[in-house]
Write a protein that holds these residues in place. Structure first.
Motif, short mmCIF file in Angstrom:
data_model
loop_
_atom_site.label_atom_id
_atom_site.label_comp_id
_atom_site.label_asym_id
_atom_site.label_seq_id
_atom_site.Cartn_x
_atom_site.Cartn_y
_atom_site.Cartn_z
N LEU A 17 79.77 41.06 92.24
CA LEU A 17 80.20 39.76 92.77
C LEU A 17 79.03 39.17 93.53
O LEU A 17 78.45 39.83 94.41
N GLU A 21 79.84 33.28 93.00
CA GLU A 21 81.23 33.63 92.67
C GLU A 21 82.13 33.74 93.89
O GLU A 21 83.35 33.57 93.78
N SER A 22 81.55 34.03 95.05
CA SER A 22 82.36 34.22 96.26
C SER A 22 82.22 33.07 97.25
O SER A 22 82.63 33.19 98.40
#
Length: 144
Positions: A17, A21-22
């Motif tokens: 991740l 994406e976060s």
């Protein structure tokens, strides 16, 4: 999003991740390390880090405290703390590493793409590390 595994400095990395994406909140990656090996003593100026041992055994130095981890155990490293680890199990080890906020997980792709090696390219590695709010400050832990 799938991330290509990469090799650098004898270890294998796989980002699970990343910052995109976060939304910048958390970076998660695995590092498979041969024994006995580990990174130089370093500091993340802006990120907390969790080292979770998935396989093997490791010695961890964080903020002046040393501990021995076995599979299934973790160490928390607050931002600004000098730290490192050394995989001590003969078969090597694998760690799940979590950094918050995200960003540092991109460092390994940068140094691998440039073909930089430790210890001979430390100056250039630290120039790149500065972009990730990190600095290597001492050699890795000895085999003791």
């Amino acid at each position: 999003m799938a991330h290509e595994p990469l090799s650098w400095n004898g270890s294998q990395f796989e980002v699970l991740l990343d910052a995109d994406e976060s939304r910048g909140s958390i970076g998660i990656f695995t590092e498979t390390v041969p024994a006995p090996a580990g990174p130089p003593v370093h500091v993340h100026h802006d990120a907390d880090e969790i080292l979770y041992l998935l396989e093997g055994e490791a010695r961890v130095l964080a903020d002046g405290h040393e501990s021995n981890l076995k599979t299934g155990e973790l160490a928390f490293v607050p931002k600004g703390a000098e730290h490192t680890f050394r995989v001590t199990s003969k078969e090597g080890g694998k760690l799940l590493i979590i950094v918050t906020p995200a960003g540092f997980e991109g460092f390994f792709a940068q140094v691998a793409a440039k073909g930089l090696k430790l210890p001979e390219d430390m100056e250039r590695i630290n120039e790149l590390a500065a972009d990730y709010n990190m600095r290597n400050i001492a050699p890795p832990l000895s085999a003791e």
